[in-house]
Design a protein around this motif. Structure first.
Motif, PDB file in Angstrom:
ATOM      1  N   VAL A  59      -3.567 -45.215  18.210  1.00  0.00           N
ATOM      2  CA  VAL A  59      -3.201 -45.326  19.628  1.00  0.00           C
ATOM      3  C   VAL A  59      -2.600 -46.699  19.906  1.00  0.00           C
ATOM      4  CG1 VAL A  59      -4.103 -45.392  21.986  1.00  0.00           C
ATOM      5  CG2 VAL A  59      -4.909 -43.636  20.388  1.00  0.00           C
ATOM      6  N   TYR A  62       0.927 -46.814  18.673  1.00  0.00           N
ATOM      7  CA  TYR A  62       1.887 -46.133  19.553  1.00  0.00           C
ATOM      8  C   TYR A  62       2.163 -46.973  20.800  1.00  0.00           C
ATOM      9  CZ  TYR A  62       4.402 -42.581  22.116  1.00  0.00           C
ATOM     10  OH  TYR A  62       5.386 -41.900  22.800  1.00  0.00           O
ATOM     11  N   TYR A  66       5.751 -47.989  22.058  1.00  0.00           N
ATOM     12  CA  TYR A  66       6.197 -47.640  23.411  1.00  0.00           C
ATOM     13  C   TYR A  66       6.695 -48.878  24.164  1.00  0.00           C
ATOM     14  CZ  TYR A  66       6.161 -45.646  28.107  1.00  0.00           C
ATOM     15  OH  TYR A  66       6.524 -45.232  29.351  1.00  0.00           O
ATOM     16  N   LEU A 128       4.220 -38.878  21.557  1.00  0.00           N
ATOM     17  CA  LEU A 128       2.889 -39.266  21.124  1.00  0.00           C
ATOM     18  C   LEU A 128       2.312 -38.294  20.096  1.00  0.00           C
ATOM     19  CD1 LEU A 128       0.332 -40.998  21.342  1.00  0.00           C
ATOM     20  CD2 LEU A 128      -0.360 -39.602  23.314  1.00  0.00           C
ATOM     21  N   MET A 132       1.411 -39.279  16.244  1.00  0.00           N
ATOM     22  CA  MET A 132       0.060 -39.127  15.698  1.00  0.00           C
ATOM     23  C   MET A 132       0.069 -38.248  14.457  1.00  0.00           C
ATOM     24  SD  MET A 132      -2.139 -40.920  17.294  1.00  0.00           S
ATOM     25  CE  MET A 132      -2.450 -41.775  18.827  1.00  0.00           C
TER      26      MET A 132
END
Length: 373
Positions: A59, A62, A66, A128, A132
């Motif tokens: 997470v 990401y 982002y 996302l 993942m």
């Protein structure tokens, strides 16, 4: 539970492959293939020894991606790359075991760095769920091979990825991996490596060859299992090993041994270092720039393995091999003749080169083993 380390994991393999086959037969019109792959990757976290740390870092990765793509200019991608590498750096320094010390961090970092750099240049943010699935893809989670996001997404977004041809090829790789890792590697370990005493010079020489062969069968076996499992799920995982003991020079060796790492090092270490040296005109000679970039790349690779002396020395040694070979190639081109082998038959030169490269690679791997230090 770690991938390919227990019967429980192979039960998971059966579950994952069965899920994909059921989806292909009955559910393909109701659920997308992307969701199935994501579900498999997330499901494995239930069995993984450090699920919170692993998912948390994914997470975090990401979030870095982002922010990098959405809010920062491409010139700032180096800053975001450093932010991605930071946790891995902490792990190598053995800082805070409870947060940074978990299996899979290094390879998620490699995948994230590639995604950050390539996405910054294209300005196309990966979703996302796809991200993942990519970084947590179960077959390649711990030891690779190191896939690229663009290549992975081609399979992930193609409903025809599940095919008989790919599935049968996957079974072939699974059988090869089982043979390499659980038969050949085990035999070398139990009946050769474990029997060696290193109290003499020849004991160390014996250990050097035994450990190299064991590492090859164990690592190549793991990689073949990852490729096979991936293909059975519809994903073409990169081939990592291709007859490395037939390599004729250091460059050829890294195209055959852990090829995905060699390609990653070339694209994200060697090329940026060489480009920086060239753009700033810090060094006039092209071959010197190449040699600095080569040595720096392998030195950094050694540091990536760990900050222990044997890892750094092993990387630096292979960097030295690469510098010597690159200088040799340059001199041959400059003088339009082979400055070492002269007019010797090319087949003989090939055999000599292979024999020399075997000794050099075995010695570097022996240093890597930590047996000398």
């Amino acid at each position: 539970m770690l991938p390919f380390s227990s019967f429980d994991f192979f039960y998971f393999v059966l579950f994952a492959v069965s899920l994909v086959l059921i989806w292909k037969s009955l559910l393909s019109t109701l659920v997308s293939y992307r969701i199935i792959v994501f579900a498999i990757s997330i499901s494995f976290l239930i069995l993984y020894p450090s699920p919170i740390q692993l998912l948390g870092f994914a997470v975090y990765s990401y979030a870095v991606l982002y922010i990098s793509v959405t809010y920062l200019k491409s010139q700032k991608k180096l800053l975001m790359t450093l932010a991605t590498i930071g946790p891995m750096f902490m792990m190598k320094l053995e800082i805070n075991n409870s947060i940074f010390q978990f299996a899979g961090l290094s390879y998620i970092t490699f995948r994230t760095v590639q995604t950050v750099v390539d996405t910054n240049s294209k300005k196309e943010l990966i979703g996302l769920i796809d991200f993942m699935s990519f970084v947590l893809f179960t077959p390649t989670l711990l030891i690779g091979p190191i896939d690229r996001s663009d290549r992975f997404l081609k399979n992930l977004n193609d409903s025809s990825s599940i095919s008989i041809t790919r599935f049968v090829s996957g079974l072939d790789f699974l059988l090869k991996g089982l043979l390499y890792k659980f038969v050949f590697a085990a035999l070398v370990s139990d009946f050769w490596l474990e029997e060696i005493t290193t109290q003499s010079f020849w004991g160390h020489v014996n250990y050097m060859y035994a450990y190299t062969l064991y590492l090859f069968f164990d690592f190549a076996g793991y990689s073949a299992l990852a490729v096979g499992f991936g293909k059975c799920l519809g994903i073409d995982v990169p081939i990592n090993f291709n007859k490395p003991f037939l390599a004729q020079n250091p460059s050829d060796f890294w195209k055959r041994w852990h090829k995905s790492l060699g390609d990653w090092l070339r694209d994200f270490f060697f090329r940026p270092i060489y480009k920086e040296l060239s753009s700033k005109k810090l060094v006039k000679s092209m071959v010197v720039r190449q040699n600095i970039a080569l040595f720096s790349t392998f030195f950094l690779m050694g540091c990536w393995n760990g900050f222990q002396l044997h890892y750094i020395a092993s990387g630096a040694l292979f960097g030295l091999y690469s510098v010597v070979h690159n200088s040799y190639v340059y001199q041959c081109k400059k003088k339009k003749r082979d400055v070492i082998f002269g007019e010797i038959n090319l087949k003989i030169v090939r055999v000599i080169s292979i024999v020399i490269m075997i000794q050099l690679s075995c010695f570097s791997i022996y240093i890597f083993s930590g047996k000398l230090f």
